[in-house]
Design a protein around this motif. Structure first.
Motif, PDB file in Angstrom:
ATOM      1  N   MET A  55       7.514  -5.668 -13.992  1.00  0.00           N
ATOM      2  CA  MET A  55       7.189  -5.984 -12.604  1.00  0.00           C
ATOM      3  C   MET A  55       5.755  -5.609 -12.270  1.00  0.00           C
ATOM      4  O   MET A  55       5.050  -6.324 -11.567  1.00  0.00           O
ATOM      5  CB  MET A  55       8.155  -5.235 -11.674  1.00  0.00           C
ATOM      6  CG  MET A  55       7.958  -5.576 -10.201  1.00  0.00           C
ATOM      7  SD  MET A  55       8.464  -7.258  -9.868  1.00  0.00           S
ATOM      8  CE  MET A  55      10.194  -7.141 -10.219  1.00  0.00           C
ATOM      9  N   SER A  56       5.298  -4.461 -12.785  1.00  0.00           N
ATOM     10  CA  SER A  56       3.960  -4.012 -12.424  1.00  0.00           C
ATOM     11  C   SER A  56       2.889  -4.939 -12.956  1.00  0.00           C
ATOM     12  O   SER A  56       1.781  -4.990 -12.441  1.00  0.00           O
ATOM     13  CB  SER A  56       3.732  -2.582 -12.945  1.00  0.00           C
ATOM     14  OG  SER A  56       3.852  -2.578 -14.369  1.00  0.00           O
ATOM     15  N   THR A  69       2.369  -7.398 -10.095  1.00  0.00           N
ATOM     16  CA  THR A  69       2.207  -6.909  -8.726  1.00  0.00           C
ATOM     17  C   THR A  69       0.922  -6.149  -8.521  1.00  0.00           C
ATOM     18  O   THR A  69       0.716  -5.540  -7.468  1.00  0.00           O
ATOM     19  CB  THR A  69       3.382  -5.988  -8.366  1.00  0.00           C
ATOM     20  OG1 THR A  69       3.466  -4.933  -9.337  1.00  0.00           O
ATOM     21  CG2 THR A  69       4.681  -6.772  -8.353  1.00  0.00           C
ATOM     22  N   ALA A 103      -0.732 -10.977  -4.690  1.00  0.00           N
ATOM     23  CA  ALA A 103       0.330 -10.089  -5.152  1.00  0.00           C
ATOM     24  C   ALA A 103      -0.146  -8.640  -5.175  1.00  0.00           C
ATOM     25  O   ALA A 103       0.617  -7.706  -4.843  1.00  0.00           O
ATOM     26  CB  ALA A 103       0.790 -10.530  -6.535  1.00  0.00           C
ATOM     27  N   ASN A 145       1.492  -5.554  -3.100  1.00  0.00           N
ATOM     28  CA  ASN A 145       1.926  -4.313  -3.721  1.00  0.00           C
ATOM     29  C   ASN A 145       1.318  -3.090  -3.026  1.00  0.00           C
ATOM     30  O   ASN A 145       2.002  -2.097  -2.760  1.00  0.00           O
ATOM     31  CB  ASN A 145       1.545  -4.333  -5.200  1.00  0.00           C
ATOM     32  CG  ASN A 145       2.048  -3.105  -5.939  1.00  0.00           C
ATOM     33  OD1 ASN A 145       3.244  -2.899  -6.087  1.00  0.00           O
ATOM     34  ND2 ASN A 145       1.112  -2.291  -6.397  1.00  0.00           N
ATOM     35  N   TYR A 170       2.937  -2.476   0.527  1.00  0.00           N
ATOM     36  CA  TYR A 170       4.259  -1.876   0.541  1.00  0.00           C
ATOM     37  C   TYR A 170       4.256  -0.459  -0.024  1.00  0.00           C
ATOM     38  O   TYR A 170       5.092   0.364   0.334  1.00  0.00           O
ATOM     39  CB  TYR A 170       5.255  -2.755  -0.228  1.00  0.00           C
ATOM     40  CG  TYR A 170       5.731  -3.911   0.609  1.00  0.00           C
ATOM     41  CD1 TYR A 170       6.530  -3.705   1.715  1.00  0.00           C
ATOM     42  CD2 TYR A 170       5.367  -5.220   0.291  1.00  0.00           C
ATOM     43  CE1 TYR A 170       6.968  -4.772   2.490  1.00  0.00           C
ATOM     44  CE2 TYR A 170       5.790  -6.288   1.060  1.00  0.00           C
ATOM     45  CZ  TYR A 170       6.593  -6.061   2.161  1.00  0.00           C
ATOM     46  OH  TYR A 170       7.013  -7.120   2.926  1.00  0.00           O
ATOM     47  N   GLN A 216      11.103  -5.806   0.256  1.00  0.00           N
ATOM     48  CA  GLN A 216       9.980  -5.635  -0.657  1.00  0.00           C
ATOM     49  C   GLN A 216      10.299  -6.230  -2.036  1.00  0.00           C
ATOM     50  O   GLN A 216       9.480  -6.933  -2.614  1.00  0.00           O
ATOM     51  CB  GLN A 216       9.659  -4.149  -0.790  1.00  0.00           C
ATOM     52  CG  GLN A 216       9.249  -3.487   0.517  1.00  0.00           C
ATOM     53  CD  GLN A 216       9.052  -1.992   0.339  1.00  0.00           C
ATOM     54  OE1 GLN A 216       8.740  -1.537  -0.750  1.00  0.00           O
ATOM     55  NE2 GLN A 216       9.248  -1.232   1.408  1.00  0.00           N
ATOM     56  N   GLN A 217      11.471  -5.905  -2.543  1.00  0.00           N
ATOM     57  CA  GLN A 217      11.864  -6.416  -3.848  1.00  0.00           C
ATOM     58  C   GLN A 217      11.951  -7.942  -3.842  1.00  0.00           C
ATOM     59  O   GLN A 217      11.570  -8.605  -4.809  1.00  0.00           O
ATOM     60  CB  GLN A 217      13.218  -5.815  -4.233  1.00  0.00           C
ATOM     61  CG  GLN A 217      13.636  -6.083  -5.668  1.00  0.00           C
ATOM     62  CD  GLN A 217      12.787  -5.290  -6.661  1.00  0.00           C
ATOM     63  OE1 GLN A 217      12.105  -4.329  -6.264  1.00  0.00           O
ATOM     64  NE2 GLN A 217      12.789  -5.706  -7.902  1.00  0.00           N
ATOM     65  N   ASP A 248      10.172 -10.062  -1.981  1.00  0.00           N
ATOM     66  CA  ASP A 248       8.817 -10.613  -2.004  1.00  0.00           C
ATOM     67  C   ASP A 248       8.199 -10.501  -3.384  1.00  0.00           C
ATOM     68  O   ASP A 248       7.528 -11.422  -3.865  1.00  0.00           O
ATOM     69  CB  ASP A 248       7.941  -9.882  -0.984  1.00  0.00           C
ATOM     70  CG  ASP A 248       8.306 -10.249   0.445  1.00  0.00           C
ATOM     71  OD1 ASP A 248       8.988 -11.282   0.624  1.00  0.00           O
ATOM     72  OD2 ASP A 248       7.924  -9.508   1.361  1.00  0.00           O
ATOM     73  N   LEU A 249       8.407  -9.355  -4.037  1.00  0.00           N
ATOM     74  CA  LEU A 249       7.847  -9.183  -5.371  1.00  0.00           C
ATOM     75  C   LEU A 249       8.484 -10.141  -6.376  1.00  0.00           C
ATOM     76  O   LEU A 249       7.801 -10.696  -7.248  1.00  0.00           O
ATOM     77  CB  LEU A 249       8.037  -7.737  -5.828  1.00  0.00           C
ATOM     78  CG  LEU A 249       7.270  -6.682  -5.012  1.00  0.00           C
ATOM     79  CD1 LEU A 249       7.591  -5.301  -5.511  1.00  0.00           C
ATOM     80  CD2 LEU A 249       5.774  -6.941  -5.064  1.00  0.00           C
ATOM     81  N   GLU A 271       6.551 -13.137  -8.456  1.00  0.00           N
ATOM     82  CA  GLU A 271       6.672 -13.229  -9.903  1.00  0.00           C
ATOM     83  C   GLU A 271       7.172 -14.619 -10.311  1.00  0.00           C
ATOM     84  O   GLU A 271       6.676 -15.214 -11.276  1.00  0.00           O
ATOM     85  CB  GLU A 271       7.637 -12.165 -10.415  1.00  0.00           C
ATOM     86  CG  GLU A 271       7.832 -12.218 -11.925  1.00  0.00           C
ATOM     87  CD  GLU A 271       8.818 -11.183 -12.410  1.00  0.00           C
ATOM     88  OE1 GLU A 271       9.131 -11.207 -13.609  1.00  0.00           O
ATOM     89  OE2 GLU A 271       9.290 -10.373 -11.589  1.00  0.00           O
TER      90      GLU A 271
END
Length: 468
Positions: free
Chosen positions: A2-3, A6, A168, A172, A175, A188-189, A191-192, A196
């Protein structure tokens, strides 16, 4: 994982963007831009079909020169009137050694007509070269446009991917720094995950565009030298050929447009075939004329049995064939040649109608495509850009959802790609219109013309319907 999407690892983002854009960037760094005109020149220089037609033209011109010569004379050496009882050369007074020569003369002007017809065939081969050059310019130009469009779309998509990654990263940070909110909470999850997903979609779009570019580029590279195989292609807004400058003033005038199209190699070929059919008519008429021949011989006689000298003989004569049985046959040959000429004239008229229809259709498409492109540039794309800026500004002030930002970004990407596709179609239509336009030729200088050109022969033998 994920990082990576983001913004927590900017270095990883930079590496990913460089990998995605590397094919386009490496091509630009490797070689300077390859223009459309350079591509055409390379193709015309290396086309084997053009070389073949040039060689065929030279062959016809050699045949034309050879057709003007008379047939070879014939020489005969005979031993005449030898007595069979003794085979003695001096026994009988009529025994002689005879040397003769004969020459047949061509019928009427058949040799000149044969030479003129071969010259017309050389002219037809010349027009085949001009037509092949136009077809090759069109074919290679369409390949170039397809490859240039795919490369430009790839660069546009890579730029939008970079912008999405920047958004993105902002998401990040917001948030992470928001007070009183948990970074792992539902909104938040969501949107992330959305960013992605859109990133993956754009990556897939980039791969598809790279595939399109490679397919078009491989076909284009067939016409290019090895040192140009990686040169970048830049698709400009202005077409290489501007049809408005040539066709706008005459498109509504049928006669002017027909006169322009008569210069096209397709119609020049048709005109040449009509003149060749007219030459066939005259060749058939020559069969009605008598064919003459001349003969001469010298007869040597030996001394008689008593040793007395005998005079030698000299003979001279002419011959002519009597066309007693070929009257109706030749009339039918002439009538058949007339019908073939009329058939070629009909094909010429049909071809002119087809070309007129094709040019008008392409012209109408070109006008509409220009209007659509102006609409994109003046109205649609500016509105999409303003909407994107407004959505991003509102999101920065917490008045919009991040989904609206992604939607605006994708609308801008789709609008840019659609505008690029429309630009490509405008260029293609201009290239197809150039195929019908006069005023250019990449062919070498023509070989010396024979005494009678296609137009002169057509005028000499008549060009209208004829009853034989």
């Amino acid at each position: 994982m994920m990082s990576f999407f983001t913004g927590r690892h900017p270095a990883a983002q930079a590496i990913m963007f460089a990998l995605l854009c590397w094919p386009a960037l490496s091509m630009q760094a490797a070689e300077p831009d390859l223009s459309l005109e350079q591509t055409r020149s390379y193709a015309l220089q290396s086309d084997p079909a053009l070389r073949s037609q040039r060689q065929l033209e030279q062959a016809y011109r050699q045949d034309s020169a050879a057709s003007r010569y008379w047939p070879n004379p014939k020489i005969a050496l005979n031993a005449q009137n030898l007595p069979t009882d003794s085979w003695s050369f001096e026994q009988e007074p009529m025994t002689q050694i005879q040397l003769g020569i004969s020459q047949m003369l061509p019928r009427g002007d058949s040799l000149g007509l044969q030479a003129q017809k071969q010259s017309l065939m050389a002219g037809l081969s010349r027009e085949n070269q001009a037509l092949r050059a136009r077809e090759l310019r069109r074919e290679v130009s369409l390949l170039w446009l397809e490859a240039a469009r795919a490369q430009a779309a790839e660069q546009l998509t890579a730029g939008h991917l970079q912008h999405l990654q920047q958004q993105a990263a902002v998401l990040n940070r917001r948030y992470r720094n928001a007070s009183g909110l948990n970074a792992d909470s539902g909104p938040q999850q969501q949107d992330l995950l959305r960013v992605e997903l859109e990133t993956q979609r754009i990556r897939e779009r980039l791969l598809n565009l790279q595939q399109q570019y490679q397919a078009a580029r491989q076909r284009l590279n067939e016409w290019l030298p090895d040192n140009e195989a990686a040169s970048a292609l830049t698709l400009s807004d202005a077409p290489a050929f501007e049809p408005s400058e040539v066709l706008a003033g005459i498109m509504a005038d049928d006669q002017a447009l027909a006169a322009l199209l008569m210069q096209h190699p397709l119609l020049a070929q048709a005109e040449n075939r009509v003149a060749s059919a007219a030459a066939d008519i005259e060749l058939a008429r020559q069969e009605n004329k008598a064919q003459w021949g001349i003969q001469a011989s010298y007869g040597y006689r030996g001394d008689d049995a008593m040793g007395n000298d005998r005079a030698d003989f000299v003979s001279v004569g002419v011959s002519v064939d009597l066309p007693l049985f070929n009257g109706e046959r030749n009339e039918r040959k002439v009538a058949a040649s007339v019908r073939r000429r009329e058939a070629e004239q009909t094909r010429q008229q049909l071809l002119l109608r087809q070309l007129l229809s094709a040019v008008r259709n392409e012209w109408a498409q070109y006008q509409l495509q220009r209007q659509r492109l102006e609409f994109y540039d003046q109205t649609l794309l500016p509105q999409i850009s303003r909407q994107q800026q407004a959505v991003e500004s509102s999101y920065g002030q917490d008045r919009n959802d991040f989904n609206d930002v992604i939607r605006a970004l994708m609308e801008r990407l789709n609008g840019d790609i659609e505008r690029l596709n429309l630009l490509r179609e405008l260029h293609k239509t201009a290239i197809r219109l150039e195929f019908y336009a006069p005023g250019f030729s990449e062919l070498p200088p023509a070989a010396p013309a024979e005494p009678a050109s296609a137009a002169q022969l057509s005028m000499k033998f008549g060009h209208g319907t004829e009853q034989e």
